[in-house]
Design a protein around this motif. Structure first.
Motif, PDB file in Angstrom:
ATOM      1  N   GLU A 169       1.092  -1.384   0.008  1.00 28.25           N
ATOM      2  CA  GLU A 169       0.067   0.044  -0.145  1.00 28.25           C
ATOM      3  C   GLU A 169       0.799   1.387   0.126  1.00 28.25           C
ATOM      4  N   GLN A 170       1.867   1.167   0.711  1.00 26.22           N
ATOM      5  CA  GLN A 170       2.720   2.506   0.912  1.00 26.22           C
ATOM      6  C   GLN A 170       3.717   2.753  -0.486  1.00 26.22           C
ATOM      7  N   THR A 171       4.084   1.451  -0.972  1.00 25.23           N
ATOM      8  CA  THR A 171       4.793   1.652  -2.304  1.00 25.23           C
ATOM      9  C   THR A 171       4.017   2.038  -3.421  1.00 25.23           C
ATOM     10  N   GLY A 172       2.579   1.897  -3.544  1.00 23.44           N
ATOM     11  CA  GLY A 172       1.921   2.466  -4.409  1.00 23.44           C
ATOM     12  C   GLY A 172       1.511   1.403  -5.435  1.00 23.44           C
ATOM     13  N   ASP A 173       1.914  -0.010  -5.287  1.00 31.18           N
ATOM     14  CA  ASP A 173       1.881  -0.845  -6.238  1.00 31.18           C
ATOM     15  C   ASP A 173       0.618  -1.838  -5.641  1.00 31.18           C
ATOM     16  N   TRP A 174      -0.606  -0.943  -6.074  1.00 30.14           N
ATOM     17  CA  TRP A 174      -1.874  -1.285  -5.606  1.00 30.14           C
ATOM     18  C   TRP A 174      -2.533  -2.643  -6.303  1.00 30.14           C
ATOM     19  N   GLU A 175      -2.245  -2.872  -7.466  1.00 29.35           N
ATOM     20  CA  GLU A 175      -2.607  -4.115  -8.362  1.00 29.35           C
ATOM     21  C   GLU A 175      -1.881  -5.606  -7.625  1.00 29.35           C
ATOM     22  N   LEU A 176      -0.556  -5.329  -7.340  1.00 29.85           N
ATOM     23  CA  LEU A 176      -0.157  -6.452  -6.563  1.00 29.85           C
ATOM     24  C   LEU A 176      -0.588  -6.595  -5.303  1.00 29.85           C
ATOM     25  N   CYS A 177      -0.916  -5.644  -4.704  1.00 35.25           N
ATOM     26  CA  CYS A 177      -1.369  -5.515  -3.272  1.00 35.25           C
ATOM     27  C   CYS A 177      -2.955  -6.262  -3.198  1.00 35.25           C
ATOM     28  N   ILE A 178      -3.809  -5.879  -4.252  1.00 31.12           N
ATOM     29  CA  ILE A 178      -4.661  -6.444  -4.203  1.00 31.12           C
ATOM     30  C   ILE A 178      -4.702  -8.193  -4.414  1.00 31.12           C
ATOM     31  N   GLU A 179      -3.891  -8.619  -5.234  1.00 30.35           N
ATOM     32  CA  GLU A 179      -3.491  -9.902  -5.325  1.00 30.35           C
ATOM     33  C   GLU A 179      -3.210 -10.446  -3.887  1.00 30.35           C
ATOM     34  N   ILE A 180      -2.095  -9.993  -3.296  1.00 28.36           N
ATOM     35  CA  ILE A 180      -1.661 -10.352  -2.072  1.00 28.36           C
ATOM     36  C   ILE A 180      -3.057 -10.270  -1.024  1.00 28.36           C
ATOM     37  N   TYR A 181      -3.794  -9.410  -0.904  1.00 28.06           N
ATOM     38  CA  TYR A 181      -4.988  -9.624  -0.207  1.00 28.06           C
ATOM     39  C   TYR A 181      -6.051 -10.633  -0.580  1.00 28.06           C
ATOM     40  N   GLU A 182      -6.247 -10.824  -1.568  1.00 26.76           N
ATOM     41  CA  GLU A 182      -7.304 -11.860  -2.215  1.00 26.76           C
ATOM     42  C   GLU A 182      -6.344 -13.285  -1.791  1.00 26.76           C
ATOM     43  N   LYS A 183      -5.238 -13.544  -1.768  1.00 26.71           N
ATOM     44  CA  LYS A 183      -4.672 -14.559  -1.186  1.00 26.71           C
ATOM     45  C   LYS A 183      -4.842 -14.748   0.057  1.00 26.71           C
ATOM     46  N   ALA A 184      -4.871 -13.622   0.821  1.00 24.88           N
ATOM     47  CA  ALA A 184      -5.089 -13.651   2.200  1.00 24.88           C
ATOM     48  C   ALA A 184      -6.389 -14.068   2.719  1.00 24.88           C
ATOM     49  N   LEU A 185      -7.328 -13.318   1.795  1.00 23.40           N
ATOM     50  CA  LEU A 185      -8.885 -13.699   2.092  1.00 23.40           C
ATOM     51  C   LEU A 185      -9.161 -15.151   1.765  1.00 23.40           C
ATOM     52  N   GLU A 186      -8.410 -15.672   0.622  1.00 28.16           N
ATOM     53  CA  GLU A 186      -8.513 -17.216   0.412  1.00 28.16           C
ATOM     54  C   GLU A 186      -8.079 -18.152   1.377  1.00 28.16           C
ATOM     55  N   ALA A 200      -7.869 -17.287   4.514  1.00 25.55           N
ATOM     56  CA  ALA A 200      -8.368 -17.113   5.875  1.00 25.55           C
ATOM     57  C   ALA A 200      -9.909 -17.875   5.813  1.00 25.55           C
ATOM     58  N   ARG A 201     -10.447 -18.141   4.640  1.00 24.94           N
ATOM     59  CA  ARG A 201     -11.636 -18.534   4.409  1.00 24.94           C
ATOM     60  C   ARG A 201     -11.264 -20.267   4.619  1.00 24.94           C
ATOM     61  N   LYS A 202     -10.257 -20.557   3.950  1.00 19.32           N
ATOM     62  CA  LYS A 202      -9.804 -22.018   3.826  1.00 19.32           C
ATOM     63  C   LYS A 202      -9.673 -22.562   5.462  1.00 19.32           C
ATOM     64  N   ILE A 203      -8.957 -21.754   6.091  1.00 22.06           N
ATOM     65  CA  ILE A 203      -8.713 -22.263   7.442  1.00 22.06           C
ATOM     66  C   ILE A 203     -10.091 -21.955   8.572  1.00 22.06           C
ATOM     67  N   ASP A 204     -10.830 -21.059   7.870  1.00 23.20           N
ATOM     68  CA  ASP A 204     -11.854 -20.645   8.674  1.00 23.20           C
ATOM     69  C   ASP A 204     -11.808 -19.908   9.902  1.00 23.20           C
ATOM     70  N   ASP A 205     -10.856 -18.857   9.708  1.00 26.89           N
ATOM     71  CA  ASP A 205     -10.433 -17.993  10.762  1.00 26.89           C
ATOM     72  C   ASP A 205     -10.956 -16.688  10.481  1.00 26.89           C
ATOM     73  N   ILE A 206     -12.052 -16.599  11.487  1.00 28.31           N
ATOM     74  CA  ILE A 206     -12.822 -15.312  11.533  1.00 28.31           C
ATOM     75  C   ILE A 206     -12.098 -14.011  11.562  1.00 28.31           C
ATOM     76  N   HIS A 207     -11.289 -14.044  12.611  1.00 22.01           N
ATOM     77  CA  HIS A 207     -10.631 -12.900  12.854  1.00 22.01           C
ATOM     78  C   HIS A 207      -9.802 -12.422  11.757  1.00 22.01           C
ATOM     79  N   LEU A 208      -8.824 -13.365  11.088  1.00 23.10           N
ATOM     80  CA  LEU A 208      -8.071 -13.135  10.111  1.00 23.10           C
ATOM     81  C   LEU A 208      -9.042 -12.554   8.780  1.00 23.10           C
ATOM     82  N   LEU A 209     -10.069 -13.388   8.536  1.00 22.74           N
ATOM     83  CA  LEU A 209     -11.029 -12.993   7.518  1.00 22.74           C
ATOM     84  C   LEU A 209     -11.634 -11.579   7.571  1.00 22.74           C
ATOM     85  N   ALA A 210     -12.015 -11.045   8.844  1.00 15.84           N
ATOM     86  CA  ALA A 210     -12.089  -9.844   9.013  1.00 15.84           C
ATOM     87  C   ALA A 210     -11.184  -8.655   8.812  1.00 15.84           C
TER      88      ALA A 210
END
Length: 201
Positions: A159-176, A178-188
């Protein structure tokens, strides 16, 4: 190498203990012998460097794998003892030596501290490199919760570097993950991070 670290590593060494006497004086004597033999040269009063990288590589490669691990562990532990009051400047070196020693727990500990320190000092490129190494380590250790955490922290740097497209990919991986391990805190947290990024975008 630093003389203080070498002294700390060798103070309990059986060969040195056989000679008895002052470890510091014994180490200084051996270092001077190697210096006269053109193995290394002083950089200043407390630090020495190998005369060339081929000598260093040869000395390193002569050691057995297990011995190399033991040496790296001894160096890392010596650094922890010597610089306990100020480890901040040694985080990357500690992570390196513990990684070579095969201690993944301490490698991760010091790499994460190094990444946080780099991020807080706006050294974003090194921070990204440290998080990439942490992600590799957690993937090898099969630790999805920690991997998700590192994705979120890496995203924060992107986010700080401004590489938002890569950042979206990274957050999508984190979301995926978090859903896979069913961790509500991480998902939030991942949803919140993605929302903030999209708002910024």
């Amino acid at each position: 190498f630093e003389m203080a670290i070498l002294e700390e590593v060798l103070k309990n060494n059986e060969e040195f203990l056989k000679h008895g006497g002052n470890t510091k004086a014994l180490v200084a004597e051996q270092v001077k012998i190697a210096e006269r033999g053109q193995i290394w040269r002083p950089r200043n009063e407390t630090r020495y460097v190998f005369r060339n990288s081929l000598i260093q590589e040869a000395a390193y490669n002569m050691q057995l794998g297990k011995r190399v691990n033991q040496l790296h562990k001894a160096i890392a532990e010596a650094m922890e003892n010597l610089y306990a009051q100020n480890l901040e400047e040694r985080l990357v070196d500690l992570a390196f030596h513990f990684e070579k020693a095969g201690d993944i727990t301490k490698t991760s500990l010091y790499l994460e501290k190094a990444a946080e320190r780099a991020y807080n000092n706006y050294q974003l490129k090194p921070a990204l490199a440290y998080y990439n190494r942490l992600l590799k380590l957690t993937a090898e250790a099969n630790n999805p919760k920690q991997t998700c955490n590192y994705y979120l922290k890496k995203g924060r740097v992107l986010e700080q570097t401004g590489d938002w497209e890569l950042c979206i990919e990274i957050y999508e991986k984190a979301l995926e993950l978090a859903r896979k391990i069913d961790d509500i805190h991480l998902l939030a947290t991942a949803n919140n991070s993605m929302g903030r990024l999209l708002m910024l975008k």
